[in-house]
Write a protein that holds these residues in place. Sequence first.
Motif, PDB file in Angstrom:
ATOM      1  N   LYS A 161     -19.474  95.138 -69.683  1.00 22.77           N
ATOM      2  CA  LYS A 161     -18.814  95.746 -68.531  1.00 22.77           C
ATOM      3  C   LYS A 161     -18.204  94.726 -67.594  1.00 22.77           C
ATOM      4  O   LYS A 161     -17.435  95.076 -66.699  1.00 22.77           O
ATOM      5  CB  LYS A 161     -19.805  96.632 -67.783  1.00 22.77           C
ATOM      6  CG  LYS A 161     -20.218  97.858 -68.589  1.00 22.77           C
ATOM      7  CD  LYS A 161     -21.129  98.776 -67.791  1.00 22.77           C
ATOM      8  CE  LYS A 161     -21.482 100.025 -68.602  1.00 22.77           C
ATOM      9  NZ  LYS A 161     -22.348 100.937 -67.837  1.00 22.77           N
ATOM     10  N   TRP A 176     -16.075  85.149 -74.746  1.00 27.61           N
ATOM     11  CA  TRP A 176     -15.806  85.580 -73.384  1.00 27.61           C
ATOM     12  C   TRP A 176     -14.306  85.695 -73.149  1.00 27.61           C
ATOM     13  O   TRP A 176     -13.544  84.774 -73.481  1.00 27.61           O
ATOM     14  CB  TRP A 176     -16.391  84.563 -72.397  1.00 27.61           C
ATOM     15  CG  TRP A 176     -17.879  84.472 -72.477  1.00 27.61           C
ATOM     16  CD1 TRP A 176     -18.613  83.674 -73.318  1.00 27.61           C
ATOM     17  CD2 TRP A 176     -18.822  85.215 -71.711  1.00 27.61           C
ATOM     18  NE1 TRP A 176     -19.956  83.871 -73.104  1.00 27.61           N
ATOM     19  CE2 TRP A 176     -20.106  84.810 -72.122  1.00 27.61           C
ATOM     20  CE3 TRP A 176     -18.713  86.170 -70.706  1.00 27.61           C
ATOM     21  CZ2 TRP A 176     -21.276  85.343 -71.560  1.00 27.61           C
ATOM     22  CZ3 TRP A 176     -19.873  86.689 -70.155  1.00 27.61           C
ATOM     23  CH2 TRP A 176     -21.122  86.280 -70.575  1.00 27.61           C
ATOM     24  N   TYR A 177     -13.923  86.819 -72.584  1.00 26.98           N
ATOM     25  CA  TYR A 177     -12.593  87.023 -72.050  1.00 26.98           C
ATOM     26  C   TYR A 177     -12.714  87.022 -70.525  1.00 26.98           C
ATOM     27  O   TYR A 177     -13.787  87.222 -69.977  1.00 26.98           O
ATOM     28  CB  TYR A 177     -12.030  88.374 -72.490  1.00 26.98           C
ATOM     29  CG  TYR A 177     -11.359  88.379 -73.832  1.00 26.98           C
ATOM     30  CD1 TYR A 177     -12.093  88.462 -75.002  1.00 26.98           C
ATOM     31  CD2 TYR A 177      -9.972  88.339 -73.925  1.00 26.98           C
ATOM     32  CE1 TYR A 177     -11.459  88.489 -76.243  1.00 26.98           C
ATOM     33  CE2 TYR A 177      -9.330  88.370 -75.155  1.00 26.98           C
ATOM     34  CZ  TYR A 177     -10.077  88.451 -76.314  1.00 26.98           C
ATOM     35  OH  TYR A 177      -9.454  88.480 -77.520  1.00 26.98           O
ATOM     36  N   TYR A 212     -15.712  89.017 -69.252  1.00 25.41           N
ATOM     37  CA  TYR A 212     -16.238  90.032 -70.158  1.00 25.41           C
ATOM     38  C   TYR A 212     -16.786  89.377 -71.426  1.00 25.41           C
ATOM     39  O   TYR A 212     -16.113  88.549 -72.049  1.00 25.41           O
ATOM     40  CB  TYR A 212     -15.132  91.004 -70.576  1.00 25.41           C
ATOM     41  CG  TYR A 212     -14.553  91.805 -69.447  1.00 25.41           C
ATOM     42  CD1 TYR A 212     -13.447  91.334 -68.746  1.00 25.41           C
ATOM     43  CD2 TYR A 212     -15.089  93.035 -69.076  1.00 25.41           C
ATOM     44  CE1 TYR A 212     -12.899  92.064 -67.707  1.00 25.41           C
ATOM     45  CE2 TYR A 212     -14.546  93.779 -68.040  1.00 25.41           C
ATOM     46  CZ  TYR A 212     -13.456  93.275 -67.358  1.00 25.41           C
ATOM     47  OH  TYR A 212     -12.921  94.002 -66.331  1.00 25.41           O
ATOM     48  N   CYS A 213     -17.960  89.773 -71.801  1.00 17.78           N
ATOM     49  CA  CYS A 213     -18.508  89.375 -73.092  1.00 17.78           C
ATOM     50  C   CYS A 213     -17.890  90.280 -74.153  1.00 17.78           C
ATOM     51  O   CYS A 213     -17.698  91.484 -73.929  1.00 17.78           O
ATOM     52  CB  CYS A 213     -20.026  89.525 -73.075  1.00 17.78           C
ATOM     53  SG  CYS A 213     -20.844  88.973 -74.575  1.00 17.78           S
ATOM     54  N   ALA A 214     -17.582  89.701 -75.308  1.00 17.80           N
ATOM     55  CA  ALA A 214     -16.959  90.461 -76.391  1.00 17.80           C
ATOM     56  C   ALA A 214     -17.561  90.038 -77.717  1.00 17.80           C
ATOM     57  O   ALA A 214     -17.970  88.889 -77.885  1.00 17.80           O
ATOM     58  CB  ALA A 214     -15.451  90.237 -76.395  1.00 17.80           C
ATOM     59  N   ARG A 231      -5.790  90.229 -69.646  1.00 14.89           N
ATOM     60  CA  ARG A 231      -7.065  89.685 -70.109  1.00 14.89           C
ATOM     61  C   ARG A 231      -6.772  88.537 -71.076  1.00 14.89           C
ATOM     62  O   ARG A 231      -5.921  88.657 -71.953  1.00 14.89           O
ATOM     63  CB  ARG A 231      -7.859  90.792 -70.801  1.00 14.89           C
ATOM     64  CG  ARG A 231      -9.301  90.464 -71.040  1.00 14.89           C
ATOM     65  CD  ARG A 231     -10.081  91.690 -71.511  1.00 14.89           C
ATOM     66  NE  ARG A 231     -10.190  92.710 -70.480  1.00 14.89           N
ATOM     67  CZ  ARG A 231     -11.022  93.735 -70.543  1.00 14.89           C
ATOM     68  NH1 ARG A 231     -11.824  93.869 -71.596  1.00 14.89           N
ATOM     69  NH2 ARG A 231     -11.064  94.629 -69.576  1.00 14.89           N
ATOM     70  N   VAL A 289      -8.176  90.690 -79.453  1.00 15.97           N
ATOM     71  CA  VAL A 289      -8.497  91.945 -78.769  1.00 15.97           C
ATOM     72  C   VAL A 289      -8.589  93.116 -79.735  1.00 15.97           C
ATOM     73  O   VAL A 289      -9.517  93.933 -79.671  1.00 15.97           O
ATOM     74  CB  VAL A 289      -7.472  92.230 -77.655  1.00 15.97           C
ATOM     75  CG1 VAL A 289      -7.684  93.623 -77.072  1.00 15.97           C
ATOM     76  CG2 VAL A 289      -7.599  91.187 -76.546  1.00 15.97           C
ATOM     77  N   CYS A 303     -24.878  86.657 -71.844  1.00 21.03           N
ATOM     78  CA  CYS A 303     -24.550  87.943 -72.454  1.00 21.03           C
ATOM     79  C   CYS A 303     -25.705  88.319 -73.373  1.00 21.03           C
ATOM     80  O   CYS A 303     -25.891  87.691 -74.433  1.00 21.03           O
ATOM     81  CB  CYS A 303     -23.249  87.848 -73.233  1.00 21.03           C
ATOM     82  SG  CYS A 303     -22.828  89.338 -74.164  1.00 21.03           S
ATOM     83  N   VAL A 343     -11.926  93.302 -81.513  1.00 19.77           N
ATOM     84  CA  VAL A 343     -13.175  93.360 -80.769  1.00 19.77           C
ATOM     85  C   VAL A 343     -13.822  94.720 -80.980  1.00 19.77           C
ATOM     86  O   VAL A 343     -13.208  95.759 -80.755  1.00 19.77           O
ATOM     87  CB  VAL A 343     -12.946  93.107 -79.269  1.00 19.77           C
ATOM     88  CG1 VAL A 343     -14.222  93.378 -78.476  1.00 19.77           C
ATOM     89  CG2 VAL A 343     -12.484  91.674 -79.044  1.00 19.77           C
ATOM     90  N   TYR A 375     -17.068  95.387 -79.624  1.00 19.32           N
ATOM     91  CA  TYR A 375     -17.922  95.695 -78.490  1.00 19.32           C
ATOM     92  C   TYR A 375     -17.499  94.866 -77.277  1.00 19.32           C
ATOM     93  O   TYR A 375     -17.184  93.675 -77.406  1.00 19.32           O
ATOM     94  CB  TYR A 375     -19.388  95.387 -78.813  1.00 19.32           C
ATOM     95  CG  TYR A 375     -19.873  96.046 -80.079  1.00 19.32           C
ATOM     96  CD1 TYR A 375     -19.978  95.333 -81.272  1.00 19.32           C
ATOM     97  CD2 TYR A 375     -20.235  97.397 -80.095  1.00 19.32           C
ATOM     98  CE1 TYR A 375     -20.403  95.943 -82.437  1.00 19.32           C
ATOM     99  CE2 TYR A 375     -20.664  98.009 -81.265  1.00 19.32           C
ATOM    100  CZ  TYR A 375     -20.738  97.273 -82.428  1.00 19.32           C
ATOM    101  OH  TYR A 375     -21.168  97.877 -83.578  1.00 19.32           O
ATOM    102  N   TRP A 376     -17.549  95.513 -76.108  1.00 23.05           N
ATOM    103  CA  TRP A 376     -17.253  94.861 -74.830  1.00 23.05           C
ATOM    104  C   TRP A 376     -18.416  95.062 -73.872  1.00 23.05           C
ATOM    105  O   TRP A 376     -19.022  96.128 -73.846  1.00 23.05           O
ATOM    106  CB  TRP A 376     -16.007  95.478 -74.187  1.00 23.05           C
ATOM    107  CG  TRP A 376     -14.701  95.202 -74.855  1.00 23.05           C
ATOM    108  CD1 TRP A 376     -14.033  96.020 -75.715  1.00 23.05           C
ATOM    109  CD2 TRP A 376     -13.883  94.044 -74.695  1.00 23.05           C
ATOM    110  NE1 TRP A 376     -12.852  95.447 -76.107  1.00 23.05           N
ATOM    111  CE2 TRP A 376     -12.734  94.227 -75.492  1.00 23.05           C
ATOM    112  CE3 TRP A 376     -13.997  92.868 -73.954  1.00 23.05           C
ATOM    113  CZ2 TRP A 376     -11.699  93.278 -75.573  1.00 23.05           C
ATOM    114  CZ3 TRP A 376     -12.991  91.934 -74.038  1.00 23.05           C
ATOM    115  CH2 TRP A 376     -11.859  92.135 -74.833  1.00 23.05           C
TER     116      TRP A 376
END
Length: 121
Positions: free
Chosen positions: A113, A36-37, A94-96, A45, A105, A22, A108, A110-111
């Motif tokens: 794609k 990571w999610y 997903y990187c978070a 998720r 959640v 990421c 968070v 920033y996410w």
Amino acid sequence: QVQLVESGGGSVQAGGSLRLSCAVSGSIFSLNAMGWYRQAPGKQRELVAHSTISGSTNYADSVKGRFTISRDNANNTVYLQMNSLKPEDTAVYYCAAAQRSALVVRWVDYWGKGTLVTVSS
């Protein structure tokens, strides 16, 4: 503005390994919790792993002992090393990132794609 870009997903057979990356544009030091999610088809998720700027890490029970999260502050990159992959690890990852110390959640900021990981039996 911080942007997160994942890479490293792909297809692998059960028992194999992948490393997700990421890349963070902007300062990684402004981000306390990163991780990571993943989301599998038809499922919610779920948080897989996260680390804080202080160095603490946390993992979902389902990946403990198999996945390792690491953070390279010098290169603004977070990694997820995934070993002994199982078909149930198949998901979009997903990187978070969050400015707070926990990666729930609702916190968070920033996410990414997402990047698809497919594990075949």
